[in-house]
Design a protein around this motif. Structure first.
Motif, PDB file in Angstrom:
ATOM      1  N   SER A 112       0.824  -1.214   0.000  1.00 43.61           N
ATOM      2  CA  SER A 112       0.000   0.000   0.000  1.00 43.61           C
ATOM      3  C   SER A 112       0.860   1.267   0.000  1.00 43.61           C
ATOM      4  CB  SER A 112      -0.928   0.002   1.220  1.00 43.61           C
ATOM      5  OG  SER A 112      -0.173   0.024   2.415  1.00 43.61           O
ATOM      6  N   THR A 113       2.100   1.153   0.436  1.00 42.79           N
ATOM      7  CA  THR A 113       3.001   2.304   0.436  1.00 42.79           C
ATOM      8  C   THR A 113       3.346   2.720  -0.986  1.00 42.79           C
ATOM      9  OG1 THR A 113       3.917   1.501   2.511  1.00 42.79           O
ATOM     10  CG2 THR A 113       5.192   3.180   1.363  1.00 42.79           C
ATOM     11  N   LEU A 114       3.343   1.766  -1.912  1.00 45.95           N
ATOM     12  CA  LEU A 114       3.702   2.057  -3.304  1.00 45.95           C
ATOM     13  C   LEU A 114       2.799   3.133  -3.892  1.00 45.95           C
ATOM     14  CD1 LEU A 114       5.487   1.292  -5.761  1.00 45.95           C
ATOM     15  CD2 LEU A 114       3.734  -0.385  -6.345  1.00 45.95           C
ATOM     16  N   LEU A 115       1.506   2.978  -3.730  1.00 43.41           N
ATOM     17  CA  LEU A 115       0.557   3.952  -4.285  1.00 43.41           C
ATOM     18  C   LEU A 115       0.745   5.321  -3.632  1.00 43.41           C
ATOM     19  CD1 LEU A 115      -1.812   4.700  -6.093  1.00 43.41           C
ATOM     20  CD2 LEU A 115      -3.339   3.826  -4.331  1.00 43.41           C
ATOM     21  N   ARG A 119       1.871   8.751  -5.516  1.00 43.51           N
ATOM     22  CA  ARG A 119       1.029   9.958  -5.439  1.00 43.51           C
ATOM     23  C   ARG A 119       1.842  11.151  -4.943  1.00 43.51           C
ATOM     24  NH1 ARG A 119      -4.437   7.579  -2.726  1.00 43.51           N
ATOM     25  NH2 ARG A 119      -5.388   6.855  -4.645  1.00 43.51           N
ATOM     26  N   PHE A 120       2.638  10.926  -3.895  1.00 40.15           N
ATOM     27  CA  PHE A 120       3.477  12.001  -3.365  1.00 40.15           C
ATOM     28  C   PHE A 120       4.432  12.499  -4.445  1.00 40.15           C
ATOM     29  CE2 PHE A 120       7.416  13.587  -1.616  1.00 40.15           C
ATOM     30  CZ  PHE A 120       6.983  14.501  -0.673  1.00 40.15           C
ATOM     31  N   PHE A 121       5.108  11.575  -5.093  1.00 34.20           N
ATOM     32  CA  PHE A 121       6.095  11.920  -6.106  1.00 34.20           C
ATOM     33  C   PHE A 121       5.459  12.690  -7.265  1.00 34.20           C
ATOM     34  CE2 PHE A 121       8.309  10.815 -10.078  1.00 34.20           C
ATOM     35  CZ  PHE A 121       9.556  11.356  -9.806  1.00 34.20           C
ATOM     36  N   VAL A 122       4.339  12.203  -7.772  1.00 30.62           N
ATOM     37  CA  VAL A 122       3.674  12.854  -8.910  1.00 30.62           C
ATOM     38  C   VAL A 122       3.217  14.259  -8.522  1.00 30.62           C
ATOM     39  CG1 VAL A 122       1.650  12.763 -10.442  1.00 30.62           C
ATOM     40  CG2 VAL A 122       3.017  10.703 -10.051  1.00 30.62           C
ATOM     41  N   LYS A 123       2.621  14.395  -7.355  1.00 35.18           N
ATOM     42  CA  LYS A 123       2.161  15.724  -6.914  1.00 35.18           C
ATOM     43  C   LYS A 123       3.354  16.661  -6.721  1.00 35.18           C
ATOM     44  CE  LYS A 123      -1.011  18.604  -5.659  1.00 35.18           C
ATOM     45  NZ  LYS A 123      -1.901  19.176  -6.642  1.00 35.18           N
ATOM     46  N   ALA A 124       4.438  16.136  -6.158  1.00 33.93           N
ATOM     47  CA  ALA A 124       5.644  16.952  -5.982  1.00 33.93           C
ATOM     48  C   ALA A 124       6.181  17.398  -7.337  1.00 33.93           C
ATOM     49  CB  ALA A 124       6.707  16.180  -5.206  1.00 33.93           C
ATOM     50  N   LYS A 134       1.479  12.961 -18.898  1.00 30.96           N
ATOM     51  CA  LYS A 134       0.057  13.150 -18.595  1.00 30.96           C
ATOM     52  C   LYS A 134      -0.620  11.818 -18.303  1.00 30.96           C
ATOM     53  CE  LYS A 134      -1.083  17.502 -20.671  1.00 30.96           C
ATOM     54  NZ  LYS A 134      -2.072  18.249 -21.406  1.00 30.96           N
ATOM     55  N   ARG A 135      -0.115  10.739 -18.900  1.00 30.60           N
ATOM     56  CA  ARG A 135      -0.728   9.441 -18.618  1.00 30.60           C
ATOM     57  C   ARG A 135      -0.548   9.066 -17.156  1.00 30.60           C
ATOM     58  NH1 ARG A 135       3.691   6.592 -21.960  1.00 30.60           N
ATOM     59  NH2 ARG A 135       2.232   6.842 -23.654  1.00 30.60           N
ATOM     60  N   ILE A 136       0.453   9.649 -16.511  1.00 32.43           N
ATOM     61  CA  ILE A 136       0.667   9.420 -15.089  1.00 32.43           C
ATOM     62  C   ILE A 136      -0.057  10.479 -14.262  1.00 32.43           C
ATOM     63  CG2 ILE A 136       2.395   9.331 -13.232  1.00 32.43           C
ATOM     64  CD1 ILE A 136       2.589   6.980 -15.198  1.00 32.43           C
ATOM     65  N   SER A 137       0.149  11.737 -14.581  1.00 36.30           N
ATOM     66  CA  SER A 137      -0.407  12.821 -13.770  1.00 36.30           C
ATOM     67  C   SER A 137      -1.934  12.836 -13.793  1.00 36.30           C
ATOM     68  CB  SER A 137       0.134  14.170 -14.221  1.00 36.30           C
ATOM     69  OG  SER A 137      -0.250  14.456 -15.547  1.00 36.30           O
ATOM     70  N   GLU A 138      -2.542  12.454 -14.890  1.00 38.15           N
ATOM     71  CA  GLU A 138      -4.002  12.423 -14.957  1.00 38.15           C
ATOM     72  C   GLU A 138      -4.567  11.194 -14.266  1.00 38.15           C
ATOM     73  OE1 GLU A 138      -5.005  12.912 -19.073  1.00 38.15           O
ATOM     74  OE2 GLU A 138      -4.496  15.042 -19.042  1.00 38.15           O
ATOM     75  N   ARG A 139      -3.752  10.165 -14.139  1.00 35.04           N
ATOM     76  CA  ARG A 139      -4.219   8.924 -13.521  1.00 35.04           C
ATOM     77  C   ARG A 139      -4.108   8.978 -11.999  1.00 35.04           C
ATOM     78  NH1 ARG A 139      -2.319   2.836 -15.028  1.00 35.04           N
ATOM     79  NH2 ARG A 139      -3.750   1.843 -13.606  1.00 35.04           N
ATOM     80  N   VAL A 140      -3.087   9.661 -11.509  1.00 33.82           N
ATOM     81  CA  VAL A 140      -2.829   9.703 -10.076  1.00 33.82           C
ATOM     82  C   VAL A 140      -3.298  11.031  -9.530  1.00 33.82           C
ATOM     83  CG1 VAL A 140      -1.058   9.552  -8.287  1.00 33.82           C
ATOM     84  CG2 VAL A 140      -0.816   8.229 -10.377  1.00 33.82           C
ATOM     85  N   ARG A 141      -4.546  11.073  -9.125  1.00 35.04           N
ATOM     86  CA  ARG A 141      -5.104  12.292  -8.551  1.00 35.04           C
ATOM     87  C   ARG A 141      -5.672  11.955  -7.194  1.00 35.04           C
ATOM     88  NH1 ARG A 141      -8.369  14.852 -13.600  1.00 35.04           N
ATOM     89  NH2 ARG A 141      -6.550  15.385 -14.819  1.00 35.04           N
ATOM     90  N   GLY A 142      -5.326  12.747  -6.232  1.00 28.63           N
ATOM     91  CA  GLY A 142      -5.816  12.509  -4.882  1.00 28.63           C
ATOM     92  C   GLY A 142      -7.270  12.883  -4.706  1.00 28.63           C
TER      93      GLY A 142
END
Length: 181
Positions: A112-115, A119-124, A134-142
């Protein structure tokens, strides 16, 4: 891993109330947060090189705390690029979700730490101006809410007919209800 916004609010808390004169950070500084978040904040600050293994303040923390929001982004960008060197060295503008997950697994992050780490990394990256696919940033939204679930009925029964929408002024006669039953 804490949410990126929680890290930023913890820095704002230190800006408002000051870094303890003892030069040591402890959980009670963030007394409005849960104990779990307090512990995660200490781990995050340690990982980012802002406190040492005895929770003593390192030179980077006062710089981040005193910095303006724009200056803070530039400082955090350098920290992220350093601490996630192996991930940032990949072409983040074209990376796939699977490749990003593999890069984090190579850092011994799993479960569960992986997700949360991703998320932290992408938001940072987004906040600090590190280009990311964008395939990552649009997929990982809090803030994305889950799709509404289908209503379950007792005994696993499925609903065959929908009721007319309520509040549209249409009246259903008692006879029509009897026919439905």
């Amino acid at each position: 891993y804490v949410p990126y916004a929680t890290l930023i609010s913890s820095l704002e808390n230190l800006r408002t109330h000051g870094i303890p004169g003892t030069g040591k950070i402890d959980k009670s500084i963030w007394d409005t947060q849960s104990g779990a978040i307090q512990g995660q904040l200490l781990i995050a600050l340690r990982f980012l090189g802002l406190i040492d293994d005895k929770n003593r303040v390192l030179p980077g923390l006062p710089l981040l705390v005193k910095a303006s929001p724009e200056e803070r982004k530039a400082l955090l960008k350098k920290i992220i690029e350093d601490k996630y060197k192996s991930v940032v060295s990949l072409d983040l503008t074209t990376i796939s979700q699977g490749q990003l997950e593999d890069a984090f697994r190579a850092l011994n992050i799993s479960g569960s730490t992986l997700l949360r780490a991703i998320r932290f990394f992408v938001k940072a990256c987004q906040e600090c101006g590190i280009p990311i696919s964008k395939r990552i940033s649009e997929r990982v939204r809090g803030s994305v809410s889950a799709a509404p679930r289908k209503r379950k009925f007792p005994n696993g029964a499925k609903r065959e007919h929908e009721d007319p929408p309520s509040g549209n002024g249409a009246q259903v006669s008692p006879k029509a209800l009897e026919d439905k039953l």
